[in-house]
Scaffold this motif. Structure first.
Motif, PDB file in Angstrom:
ATOM      1  N   GLN A 185      22.695  36.805  44.208  1.00 33.36           N
ATOM      2  CA  GLN A 185      24.091  36.856  43.801  1.00 33.36           C
ATOM      3  C   GLN A 185      24.439  35.600  43.003  1.00 33.36           C
ATOM      4  O   GLN A 185      23.629  34.676  42.884  1.00 33.36           O
ATOM      5  CB  GLN A 185      24.996  36.986  45.031  1.00 33.36           C
ATOM      6  CG  GLN A 185      24.666  38.173  45.912  1.00 33.36           C
ATOM      7  CD  GLN A 185      24.725  39.494  45.171  1.00 33.36           C
ATOM      8  OE1 GLN A 185      25.700  39.786  44.474  1.00 33.36           O
ATOM      9  NE2 GLN A 185      23.669  40.310  45.309  1.00 33.36           N
ATOM     10  N   LEU A 186      25.654  35.560  42.472  1.00 39.30           N
ATOM     11  CA  LEU A 186      26.059  34.401  41.680  1.00 39.30           C
ATOM     12  C   LEU A 186      25.927  33.102  42.445  1.00 39.30           C
ATOM     13  O   LEU A 186      25.569  32.057  41.886  1.00 39.30           O
ATOM     14  CB  LEU A 186      27.500  34.579  41.188  1.00 39.30           C
ATOM     15  CG  LEU A 186      27.714  35.525  40.002  1.00 39.30           C
ATOM     16  CD1 LEU A 186      29.196  35.651  39.701  1.00 39.30           C
ATOM     17  CD2 LEU A 186      26.961  35.022  38.785  1.00 39.30           C
ATOM     18  N   ALA A 187      26.198  33.144  43.750  1.00 40.79           N
ATOM     19  CA  ALA A 187      26.115  31.928  44.565  1.00 40.79           C
ATOM     20  C   ALA A 187      24.700  31.374  44.651  1.00 40.79           C
ATOM     21  O   ALA A 187      24.492  30.204  44.991  1.00 40.79           O
ATOM     22  CB  ALA A 187      26.644  32.210  45.977  1.00 40.79           C
ATOM     23  N   ASP A 188      23.708  32.206  44.334  1.00 42.17           N
ATOM     24  CA  ASP A 188      22.311  31.763  44.392  1.00 42.17           C
ATOM     25  C   ASP A 188      21.855  31.068  43.124  1.00 42.17           C
ATOM     26  O   ASP A 188      20.745  30.534  43.071  1.00 42.17           O
ATOM     27  CB  ASP A 188      21.399  32.965  44.656  1.00 42.17           C
ATOM     28  CG  ASP A 188      21.712  33.660  45.967  1.00 42.17           C
ATOM     29  OD1 ASP A 188      21.850  32.951  46.979  1.00 42.17           O
ATOM     30  OD2 ASP A 188      21.827  34.899  45.968  1.00 42.17           O
ATOM     31  N   SER A 189      22.677  31.104  42.078  1.00 45.57           N
ATOM     32  CA  SER A 189      22.262  30.493  40.819  1.00 45.57           C
ATOM     33  C   SER A 189      22.019  29.000  40.996  1.00 45.57           C
ATOM     34  O   SER A 189      22.780  28.306  41.676  1.00 45.57           O
ATOM     35  CB  SER A 189      23.327  30.715  39.745  1.00 45.57           C
ATOM     36  OG  SER A 189      22.816  30.410  38.470  1.00 45.57           O
ATOM     37  N   ALA A 190      20.922  28.510  40.413  1.00 50.08           N
ATOM     38  CA  ALA A 190      20.476  27.111  40.477  1.00 50.08           C
ATOM     39  C   ALA A 190      19.825  26.759  41.805  1.00 50.08           C
ATOM     40  O   ALA A 190      19.539  25.582  42.054  1.00 50.08           O
ATOM     41  CB  ALA A 190      21.609  26.145  40.171  1.00 50.08           C
ATOM     42  N   ASP A 191      19.553  27.751  42.666  1.00 50.44           N
ATOM     43  CA  ASP A 191      18.786  27.465  43.890  1.00 50.44           C
ATOM     44  C   ASP A 191      17.400  26.974  43.510  1.00 50.44           C
ATOM     45  O   ASP A 191      16.803  27.440  42.528  1.00 50.44           O
ATOM     46  CB  ASP A 191      18.679  28.720  44.758  1.00 50.44           C
ATOM     47  CG  ASP A 191      19.929  28.948  45.594  1.00 50.44           C
ATOM     48  OD1 ASP A 191      20.912  28.202  45.401  1.00 50.44           O
ATOM     49  OD2 ASP A 191      19.923  29.872  46.422  1.00 50.44           O
ATOM     50  N   LYS A 192      16.882  26.058  44.319  1.00 53.61           N
ATOM     51  CA  LYS A 192      15.603  25.413  44.022  1.00 53.61           C
ATOM     52  C   LYS A 192      14.586  25.775  45.104  1.00 53.61           C
ATOM     53  O   LYS A 192      14.863  25.643  46.297  1.00 53.61           O
ATOM     54  CB  LYS A 192      15.783  23.902  43.923  1.00 53.61           C
ATOM     55  CG  LYS A 192      16.787  23.509  42.840  1.00 53.61           C
ATOM     56  CD  LYS A 192      16.911  22.014  42.699  1.00 53.61           C
ATOM     57  CE  LYS A 192      17.980  21.653  41.664  1.00 53.61           C
ATOM     58  NZ  LYS A 192      17.712  22.242  40.352  1.00 53.61           N
ATOM     59  N   PHE A 193      13.414  26.203  44.652  1.00 53.36           N
ATOM     60  CA  PHE A 193      12.357  26.652  45.555  1.00 53.36           C
ATOM     61  C   PHE A 193      11.122  25.770  45.399  1.00 53.36           C
ATOM     62  O   PHE A 193      10.761  25.375  44.285  1.00 53.36           O
ATOM     63  CB  PHE A 193      11.979  28.108  45.256  1.00 53.36           C
ATOM     64  CG  PHE A 193      13.057  29.100  45.568  1.00 53.36           C
ATOM     65  CD1 PHE A 193      13.063  29.786  46.775  1.00 53.36           C
ATOM     66  CD2 PHE A 193      14.079  29.360  44.657  1.00 53.36           C
ATOM     67  CE1 PHE A 193      14.061  30.707  47.072  1.00 53.36           C
ATOM     68  CE2 PHE A 193      15.077  30.279  44.944  1.00 53.36           C
ATOM     69  CZ  PHE A 193      15.067  30.954  46.148  1.00 53.36           C
ATOM     70  N   THR A 194      10.496  25.465  46.511  1.00 54.00           N
ATOM     71  CA  THR A 194       9.183  24.819  46.520  1.00 54.00           C
ATOM     72  C   THR A 194       8.318  25.525  47.552  1.00 54.00           C
ATOM     73  O   THR A 194       8.814  26.264  48.407  1.00 54.00           O
ATOM     74  CB  THR A 194       9.266  23.326  46.878  1.00 54.00           C
ATOM     75  OG1 THR A 194       9.787  23.190  48.210  1.00 54.00           O
ATOM     76  CG2 THR A 194      10.151  22.564  45.901  1.00 54.00           C
ATOM     77  N   VAL A 195       7.023  25.268  47.481  1.00 49.65           N
ATOM     78  CA  VAL A 195       6.102  25.771  48.485  1.00 49.65           C
ATOM     79  C   VAL A 195       5.121  24.651  48.851  1.00 49.65           C
ATOM     80  O   VAL A 195       4.661  23.910  47.981  1.00 49.65           O
ATOM     81  CB  VAL A 195       5.340  27.022  47.994  1.00 49.65           C
ATOM     82  CG1 VAL A 195       4.548  26.751  46.724  1.00 49.65           C
ATOM     83  CG2 VAL A 195       4.441  27.577  49.086  1.00 49.65           C
ATOM     84  N   THR A 196       4.872  24.510  50.113  1.00 51.67           N
ATOM     85  CA  THR A 196       3.901  23.542  50.605  1.00 51.67           C
ATOM     86  C   THR A 196       2.657  24.286  51.070  1.00 51.67           C
ATOM     87  O   THR A 196       2.742  25.248  51.836  1.00 51.67           O
ATOM     88  CB  THR A 196       4.476  22.715  51.761  1.00 51.67           C
ATOM     89  OG1 THR A 196       5.614  21.977  51.275  1.00 51.67           O
ATOM     90  CG2 THR A 196       3.444  21.744  52.310  1.00 51.67           C
TER      91      THR A 196
END
Length: 373
Positions: A61-72
Motif C-alpha cells: 500500500q502507499l504506506a509501504d513506499s520507501a520501506d527498506k529491506f535487507t537479508v542476513t
C-alpha cells in the motif's frame, strides 16, 4: 580438514518500484559452506517466516513506499548482511491483456516499427490494414488531413505500429476507413476479443457522404471478454455519462463528434476485470492546450484512454484510473507551436491529433500533436 567458508553475497537484492496493491519479490544469492540460513528484515525488523533466499511481500500500500529491506545470510562460520533494497510504490498497472488502456503497461518493452497512413477516398476506395502480431497506436484524429478536388474527397489518418515484447503472445492491430452511413454496422461487427482504441468522424464542407476511420486492437488468445457500450452525449452530459460508466467498471476508449453535433462515445467492460471501479475525468480543450491538459490528468494519476473531437475547434480527453489511485503517471507530449514536451523511450502513443484551432486562433498554423504515456 579444511576450514569452512563464511557466507559471501554474490547478488544483492535490488530496489524496485512496485504497483500499488501488488507484491514485491526480492532475492539474494550467496555462497559459503552450507547449510546457509536467511533472515529478511523490513525497516530493521525481522519479517516473520522470511527465512529463504527470496522474499515475496504481501500486497503493498502507499504506506509501504520507501520501506527498506535487507537479508542476513548465516552459516557456522559467520554471517553477512546485504545492501538495502528500497521498495517504492507506483500507480496500479492495468492487467497485461487489458487493451482498454492502450498497452501502457507494455510500453517500456515496445519497439517502434514504422508509421503509415490509412486513406479514404469518396467516391473511390476505403483502405484498411491489419498488422498481425503487432501493437498499434491510436489513429490521428482532429481537423483531419482532408481535401476535396475534382469531385473527390480524400482523408488520411496517421498511425504507428510497435513490435510486441518478447514473450508476449502477439496482438493484431486493425485500421479501417469507411463512409459514415456504415458506422453503426462496422462497429457492431467488432469482435468481443477486440477493443476500439480510436474513432474519427469527418463531416466537413464538401464531404458529400462523410467518412470515418477507426483503430481496433484484437487479442487472438481469447474468443470473448470485452463488451462494447456506445452512447451519444453533448458537452453538458459528457462528464456525468463517462463518470457513471467508470463507476461500473466501463472504460471509454474512443470519442468523436458526429454529424448531429453530438459526441459519440465507445466504451468497454471486460470480463477479466470484474469488480473494479474507476474514476474518470473528461476535459474539453483547444488544440494548443491539449498537451498541458493531458499532462495535468497524468499528474493526477489518470491514464489517457480516449482522445477525440468535441467540435470543429475543441478536443476531448478522457482520463481513467482505478478509484482512489492518486499516484502520478508519466506522460510526454510533442508537436506544439513554440515548443512543448517530447515523447521518450518507454512510452506508447495514446493520442495523435491534427488541427489548427481555426475558430479560436484563425492565424495558427496546423499542428500535429502526439501524446505518449
Amino acid at each position: 580438514m579444511a576450514p569452512g567458508a563464511a557466507p559471501i553475497i554474490t547478488a544483492q537484492p535490488a530496489s524496485a518500484t512496485i504497483p500499488l496493491d501488488s507484491a514485491a519479490m526480492l532475492t539474494v544469492a550467496a555462497t559459503g559452506t552450507g547449510p546457509l540460513s536467511y533472515q529478511w528484515t523490513e525497516n530493521g525488523n525481522a519479517v516473520p517466516g522470511a527465512t529463504s533466499a527470496s522474499l515475496t511481500t504481501a500486497a503493498l500500500q502507499l504506506a509501504d513506499s520507501a520501506d527498506k529491506f535487507t537479508v542476513t545470510v548465516t552459516n557456522a562460520y559467520g554471517s553477512v548482511t546485504s545492501n538495502v533494497a528500497t521498495v517504492t510504490i507506483g500507480p496500479r498497472a492495468p492487467a497485461q491483456r487489458d487493451m482498454r488502456f492502450k498497452h501502457v503497461e507494455l510500453a517500456p518493452a515496445l519497439e517502434g516499427i514504422e508509421a503509415t497512413n490509412i486513406i479514404a477516398e469518396i467516391p473511390g476506395n476505403m483502405s484498411e490494414d491489419t498488422f498481425t502480431g503487432a501493437i498499434g497506436s491510436t489513429l490521428m484524429v482532429g481537423n483531419q488531413d482532408c481535401g476535396t478536388s475534382a469531385n473527390l474527397t480524400s482523408c488520411a489518418w496517421l498511425l504507428q505500429e510497435f513490435a510486441a515484447p518478447v514473450g508476449i503472445q502477439g496482438y493484431n492491430s486493425s485500421y479501417q476507413a469507411d463512409s459514415l452511413p456504415n458506422l453503426d454496422s462496422d462497429l457492431a461487427a467488432v469482435g468481443a476479443n477486440s477493443v476500439l482504441t480510436s474513432l474519427d468522424e469527418q463531416n466537413g464542407p464538401g464531404f458529400a457522404y462523410g467518412v470515418f476511420a477507426y483503430s481496433v486492437e484484437t487479442d487472438p488468445t481469447v474468443s470473448d471478454g470485452f463488451t462494447m457500450q456506445r452512447a451519444t452525449v453533448t458537452d453538458a452530459t459528457l462528464a456525468t455519462t463517462v463518470s457513471a460508466m467508470a463507476a461500473k467498471g466501463v472504460v471509454v476508449t474512443a470519442a468523436s463528434v458526429n454529424s448531429a453535433a453530438g459526441i459519440d462515445l465507445v466504451a468497454y467492460g471486460w470480463s477479466g476485470d470484474q469488480g473494479t471501479t474507476y474514476d474518470a475525468q473528461t476535459v474539453l480543450t483547444t488544440y494548443v492546450n491539449l498537451g498541458p491538459q493531458a499532462l495535468t490528468l497524468a499528474q493526477q494519476g489518470y491514464i489517457i484512454t480516449a482522445v477525440g473531437t468535441a467540435d470543429a475547434n475543441q478536443m476531448l480527453l478522457v482520463g481513467t484510473k482505478v478509484h482512489g489511485d492518486t499516484l502520478p503517471r508519466n506522460l510526454a507530449y510533442a508537436g506544439f507551436q513554440g515548443g512543448g514536451g517530447t515523447s521518450s523511450n518507454g512510452q506508447i502513443v495514446v493520442g495523435y491529433v491534427f488541427g489548427n484551432d481555426a475558430g479560436n486562433n484563425p492565424n495558427l498554423p496546423a499542428v500535429e500533436i502526439l501524446l505518449a504515456q
